[in-house]
Design a protein around this motif. Structure first.
Motif, PDB file in Angstrom:
ATOM      1  N   PRO A 100     -10.934  13.046 -20.111  1.00 29.97           N
ATOM      2  CA  PRO A 100     -10.284  11.750 -19.882  1.00 29.97           C
ATOM      3  C   PRO A 100     -11.010  10.601 -20.556  1.00 29.97           C
ATOM      4  N   ASN A 101     -10.224   9.680 -21.079  1.00 23.40           N
ATOM      5  CA  ASN A 101     -10.761   8.456 -21.672  1.00 23.40           C
ATOM      6  C   ASN A 101     -10.354   7.270 -20.791  1.00 23.40           C
ATOM      7  N   LYS A 102     -10.588   6.058 -21.280  1.00 23.84           N
ATOM      8  CA  LYS A 102     -10.265   4.852 -20.517  1.00 23.84           C
ATOM      9  C   LYS A 102      -8.783   4.800 -20.155  1.00 23.84           C
ATOM     10  N   LYS A 103      -7.896   5.173 -21.092  1.00 24.02           N
ATOM     11  CA  LYS A 103      -6.463   5.089 -20.818  1.00 24.02           C
ATOM     12  C   LYS A 103      -6.024   6.135 -19.794  1.00 24.02           C
ATOM     13  N   ALA A 104      -6.665   7.283 -19.757  1.00 25.48           N
ATOM     14  CA  ALA A 104      -6.345   8.274 -18.724  1.00 25.48           C
ATOM     15  C   ALA A 104      -6.660   7.712 -17.343  1.00 25.48           C
ATOM     16  N   ALA A 105      -7.808   7.039 -17.221  1.00 24.41           N
ATOM     17  CA  ALA A 105      -8.164   6.428 -15.939  1.00 24.41           C
ATOM     18  C   ALA A 105      -7.176   5.326 -15.579  1.00 24.41           C
ATOM     19  N   GLN A 106      -6.749   4.531 -16.572  1.00 24.86           N
ATOM     20  CA  GLN A 106      -5.758   3.494 -16.299  1.00 24.86           C
ATOM     21  C   GLN A 106      -4.416   4.100 -15.907  1.00 24.86           C
ATOM     22  N   ALA A 107      -4.049   5.201 -16.526  1.00 24.03           N
ATOM     23  CA  ALA A 107      -2.774   5.851 -16.204  1.00 24.03           C
ATOM     24  C   ALA A 107      -2.752   6.314 -14.751  1.00 24.03           C
ATOM     25  N   LEU A 108      -3.836   6.937 -14.307  1.00 17.74           N
ATOM     26  CA  LEU A 108      -3.901   7.380 -12.913  1.00 17.74           C
ATOM     27  C   LEU A 108      -3.999   6.179 -11.970  1.00 17.74           C
ATOM     28  N   LEU A 109      -4.714   5.151 -12.380  1.00 18.42           N
ATOM     29  CA  LEU A 109      -4.822   3.947 -11.558  1.00 18.42           C
ATOM     30  C   LEU A 109      -3.462   3.265 -11.408  1.00 18.42           C
ATOM     31  N   ALA A 110      -2.671   3.253 -12.462  1.00 17.90           N
ATOM     32  CA  ALA A 110      -1.319   2.688 -12.364  1.00 17.90           C
ATOM     33  C   ALA A 110      -0.498   3.436 -11.320  1.00 17.90           C
ATOM     34  N   ARG A 111      -0.644   4.751 -11.295  1.00 20.76           N
ATOM     35  CA  ARG A 111       0.074   5.554 -10.294  1.00 20.76           C
ATOM     36  C   ARG A 111      -0.406   5.209  -8.881  1.00 20.76           C
ATOM     37  N   VAL A 112      -1.699   5.061  -8.717  1.00 22.65           N
ATOM     38  CA  VAL A 112      -2.253   4.711  -7.401  1.00 22.65           C
ATOM     39  C   VAL A 112      -1.745   3.345  -6.958  1.00 22.65           C
ATOM     40  N   TYR A 113      -1.716   2.381  -7.852  1.00 21.60           N
ATOM     41  CA  TYR A 113      -1.167   1.063  -7.505  1.00 21.60           C
ATOM     42  C   TYR A 113       0.304   1.175  -7.100  1.00 21.60           C
ATOM     43  N   LEU A 114       1.061   2.022  -7.782  1.00 19.05           N
ATOM     44  CA  LEU A 114       2.465   2.214  -7.423  1.00 19.05           C
ATOM     45  C   LEU A 114       2.581   2.796  -6.024  1.00 19.05           C
ATOM     46  N   TYR A 115       1.810   3.842  -5.744  1.00 15.58           N
ATOM     47  CA  TYR A 115       1.882   4.508  -4.444  1.00 15.58           C
ATOM     48  C   TYR A 115       1.436   3.592  -3.312  1.00 15.58           C
ATOM     49  N   THR A 116       0.556   2.653  -3.598  1.00 13.92           N
ATOM     50  CA  THR A 116       0.076   1.730  -2.569  1.00 13.92           C
ATOM     51  C   THR A 116       0.840   0.400  -2.603  1.00 13.92           C
ATOM     52  N   GLN A 117       1.939   0.384  -3.345  1.00 13.58           N
ATOM     53  CA  GLN A 117       2.885  -0.737  -3.387  1.00 13.58           C
ATOM     54  C   GLN A 117       2.262  -2.033  -3.889  1.00 13.58           C
ATOM     55  N   LYS A 118       1.329  -1.909  -4.793  1.00 13.90           N
ATOM     56  CA  LYS A 118       0.770  -3.084  -5.461  1.00 13.90           C
ATOM     57  C   LYS A 118       1.530  -3.246  -6.783  1.00 13.90           C
ATOM     58  N   TRP A 119       2.716  -3.806  -6.666  1.00 16.78           N
ATOM     59  CA  TRP A 119       3.688  -3.761  -7.759  1.00 16.78           C
ATOM     60  C   TRP A 119       3.187  -4.459  -9.019  1.00 16.78           C
ATOM     61  N   GLU A 120       2.632  -5.636  -8.870  1.00 19.77           N
ATOM     62  CA  GLU A 120       2.175  -6.369 -10.058  1.00 19.77           C
ATOM     63  C   GLU A 120       1.059  -5.623 -10.772  1.00 19.77           C
ATOM     64  N   LEU A 121       0.106  -5.073 -10.011  1.00 20.57           N
ATOM     65  CA  LEU A 121      -0.987  -4.316 -10.625  1.00 20.57           C
ATOM     66  C   LEU A 121      -0.461  -3.038 -11.281  1.00 20.57           C
ATOM     67  N   ALA A 122       0.511  -2.390 -10.642  1.00 19.47           N
ATOM     68  CA  ALA A 122       1.109  -1.198 -11.248  1.00 19.47           C
ATOM     69  C   ALA A 122       1.780  -1.545 -12.573  1.00 19.47           C
ATOM     70  N   GLU A 123       2.463  -2.680 -12.600  1.00 18.87           N
ATOM     71  CA  GLU A 123       3.141  -3.101 -13.831  1.00 18.87           C
ATOM     72  C   GLU A 123       2.140  -3.399 -14.946  1.00 18.87           C
ATOM     73  N   THR A 124       1.127  -4.186 -14.649  1.00 16.48           N
ATOM     74  CA  THR A 124       0.192  -4.575 -15.711  1.00 16.48           C
ATOM     75  C   THR A 124      -0.655  -3.398 -16.180  1.00 16.48           C
ATOM     76  N   THR A 125      -1.027  -2.510 -15.260  1.00 11.77           N
ATOM     77  CA  THR A 125      -1.879  -1.374 -15.646  1.00 11.77           C
ATOM     78  C   THR A 125      -1.097  -0.358 -16.471  1.00 11.77           C
ATOM     79  N   SER A 126       0.120  -0.057 -16.067  1.00  7.32           N
ATOM     80  CA  SER A 126       0.944   0.858 -16.875  1.00  7.32           C
ATOM     81  C   SER A 126       1.267   0.232 -18.225  1.00  7.32           C
TER      82      SER A 126
END
Length: 482
Positions: A226-252
C-alpha cells in the motif's frame, strides 16, 4: 516482487494460539518468505526458538525489517479458504444476495441461519487478529529500531494500514471487538470488547497516520504494497461508513484525481495484475497448487466446461442487471458466465477468470478506483443539496457509461439518488470483499432487500453474525454479539 512470496506456512486458528509467547519474537516464516528478494545472507543466529528470531535484533536490519512487512501480505493470501484469500468475500456474498454455493458447505450463510458453532466463523475472527498481531510486532520493532526516519515511516505506515484494514472487517462483521494495540499478550488475552465507535476512532487514526507516513510512489513496480493513495482510499470508505460525508467526499476525490488510476473501458482488464484501476492488490502466495492466480478464481471457476458450476449468482441479482436499447449491462456480460449442466444453465461469478495458469495474470484486487466513485456519489447524495445530487449522479454515470447502460438523470431527488447508489454498488462490487452485505446492514436496508431477494424470512436478527464458540473460549471477557 515476483520472488517474494515463496514459503508455505500455516495460520493460527485461535486468538489464544496467536498470543502465547512471553518474549517478543518475529516468526521466521515472515522473514523466510522474502529471502529471495533480500539476499543470500544467512539468517541471524540467535538463541531464540528455531522458528523465530528476536524482534530486537531483526528490526535493526533494513532488509529483514522489510521482509517482516512483506510477510504480513504473505500471511493474508497464502492458502485457500482464509479470511484474506477469498473466504470473507465468499461467506458474505452468500449471506447477502450476490451468489450461493450449491454443495451445502455454506448453507447456514445462504439460509441466514448462523449459529455460534457454524463452521468458518472462527476464521473471520482469528485470522484478522493474527495479521493485527504481526502489524503490532512490526510497529513496536520498527519504533525501537535504529532504522532511518524515512524507512521507519514507510514500514510503520504499512503496518498501521494493515491493522486498520483488519479492524475494519472485524468491527463490521462482529460489531464490538477487543482493541489489541500492542504485543502485551497477558493483557490482550483478557481484553473486553470495545464499542464500534472506539474501534472506528482507532481505525481512523491509524489511517490518518498511514497517509502521513506512506510514500506516494509504490514500493516496487506493482501495487501489492500500500501507498499513500491506498490509505486514503480505505480512509474514504471509513468516513463513508461513519457518515462523515464531507470528509468522505474530499478524501475519495483525492484518490480519483490521481491520474495513475483509471476506469478502463475493458471490464475484463479490471482484475488483472496490471490493472490501471487497482489501488491495492494481494499477490497470491502459493506452493501447494501449481498455477493458482487468485484463490477465488481457483475456487469459483469450474474445472471444465462440462461440470456443475457450484458457485451460482442469485437469479434475482442476474435479473436486476439492466437491459436497455444500448444493450445488456456489460458487468453482467463480462463478470458472470453461464455454463449448462444437465440441460440447466447456471451463471457463476467471473470477475476472476483464471483457475490456474502460468504465468500469473490476475491478482486479488482489494481496493480499486470504481469504489471511490461510489463512495463520493453516496457522500454527495447524503449531503443532499441540488448541486451535490447532480454531481453524485455524474459519479454514478462514470461507471454506468463503462457498463454500457443508459445514463441517469441529474435531476434525481435524494431518496432516488441513494437508491441508485445502492444499485450501482451492487452491480459494480458484487462478490468483492463483503461490500453488498456491509452496504445493506449499514444502511438498514438488509431486511427490506433480502427478505424479498432471498425469500427465506430474513429478519433483523439475521444481520448479526455470532462469534464462534471456540473464539469465546479464548477470552473469558468476550460477550456474544448481541
Amino acid at each position: 516482487m515476483k520472488s517474494v512470496f515463496k514459503n508455505k506456512w500455516k495460520l493460527p486458528t485461535s486468538v489464544n494460539k496467536i498470543k502465547t509467547m512471553k518474549v517478543k519474537f518475529i516468526p521466521l516464516y515472515i522473514i523466510a518468505t522474502s529471502v529471495s528478494l533480500l539476499s543470500c545472507e544467512k539468517f541471524l543466529e540467535v538463541d531464540s526458538p528455531k522458528n523465530q528470531v528476536a524482534a530486537e535484533t531483526a528490526f535493526q536490519d533494513e532488509k529483514i525489517a522489510n521482509a517482516t512487512v512483506i510477510g504480513m501480505y504473505t500471511s493474508m493470501n497464502g492458502f485457500n479458504s482464509q479470511f484474506g484469500s477469498g473466504l470473507l468475500s465468499t461467506l458474505l456474498s452468500i449471506a447477502a444476495d450476490d451468489y450461493l454455493y450449491a454443495a451445502g458447505s455454506y448453507d447456514a450463510f445462504k439460509d441466514n441461519a448462523l449459529l455460534s458453532s457454524t463452521s468458518f466463523l472462527d476464521r473471520l475472527w482469528s485470522q484478522p487478529y493474527a495479521h493485527i498481531g504481526q502489524a503490532n510486532k512490526v510497529i513496536e520493532g520498527v519504533e525501537n529500531s535504529t532504522l532511518s526516519t524515512s524507512v521507519k515511516a514507510q514500514l510503520i505506515g504499512e503496518a498501521k494500514f494493515v491493522r486498520a484494514f483488519c479492524y475494519f472487517y472485524l468491527v463490521n462483521t462482529f460489531n464490538k471487538v477487543p482493541l489489541v494495540k500492542d504485543t502485551d499478550v497477558f493483557k490482550n488475552n483478557l481484553l473486553p470488547q470495545s464499542s464500534k465507535q472506539e474501534v472506528y476512532d482507532f481505525i481512523t487514526q491509524d489511517l490518518v497516520d498511514a497517509v502521513a507516513n506512506l510514500t506516494d510512489p509504490y514500493v516496487g513496480t506493482e501495487r501489492v504494497r500500500p501507498n499513500k493513495k491506498a490509505a486514503q482510499a480505505l480512509l474514504a470508505r471509513v468516513y463513508l461508513y461513519t457518515q462523515k460525508w464531507e470528509l468522505a467526499e474530499t478524501t475519495s476525490s483525492a484518490v480519483i484525481a490521481d491520474t495513475r488510476y483509471k476506469i478502463p473501458t475493458d471490464l475484463n482488464s479490471v482484475f488483472l495484475k496490471t490493472s490501471e484501476e487497482a489501488i491495492w492488490q494481494l499477490q497470491t502466495v502459493n506452493t501447494s497448487t501449481a498455477g493458482v492466480n487468485t484463490w477465488e478464481g481457483f475456487s469459483i471457476v469450474p474445472t471444465s466446461a462440462t461440470v456443475n458450476p457450484l458457485y451460482r449468482v442469485y437469479q434475482k441479482t442476474l435479473d436486476a442487471f439492466e437491459s436497455t436499447v444500448l444493450g445488456t449491462d456489460k458487468r453482467k456480460v463480462n463478470w458472470t458466465k453461464e455454463q449448462p449442466f444437465n440441460g440447466v444453465p447456471y451463471s457463476y461469478p467471473s470477475k476472476y477468470k483464471v483457475r490456474t495458469s502460468t504465468p500469473v495474470a490476475e491478482y486479488n484486487t482489494v481496493l480499486r478506483l470504481a469504489e471511490q466513485y461510489l463512495i463520493r456519489a453516496e457522500a454527495r447524495a447524503n449531503i443532499g443539496t441540488a448541486a451535490k445530487l447532480s454531481v453524485a449522479v455524474d459519479d454514478l454515470n462514470v461507471l454506468r457509461a463503462r457498463a454500457g447502460v443508459t445514463l441517469l438523470s441529474n435531476t434525481l431527488n435524494k431518496a432516488d439518488a441513494l437508491l441508485a447508489v445502492e444499485k450501482e454498488r451492487h452491480f459494480e462490487l458484487f462478490g468483492e470483499w463483503g461490500h453488498r452485505w456491509f452496504d445493506l446492514v449499514r444502511t438498514n436496508r438488509a431486511v427490506a432487500v433480502l427478505s424479498v431477494t432471498k425469500g427465506n424470512g430474513f429478519t433483523a436478527s439475521d444481520m448479526l453474525i455470532p462469534i464462534h464458540d471456540e473464539i469465546m473460549k479464548t477470552n473469558p471477557n468476550l460477550k456474544p454479539n448481541d
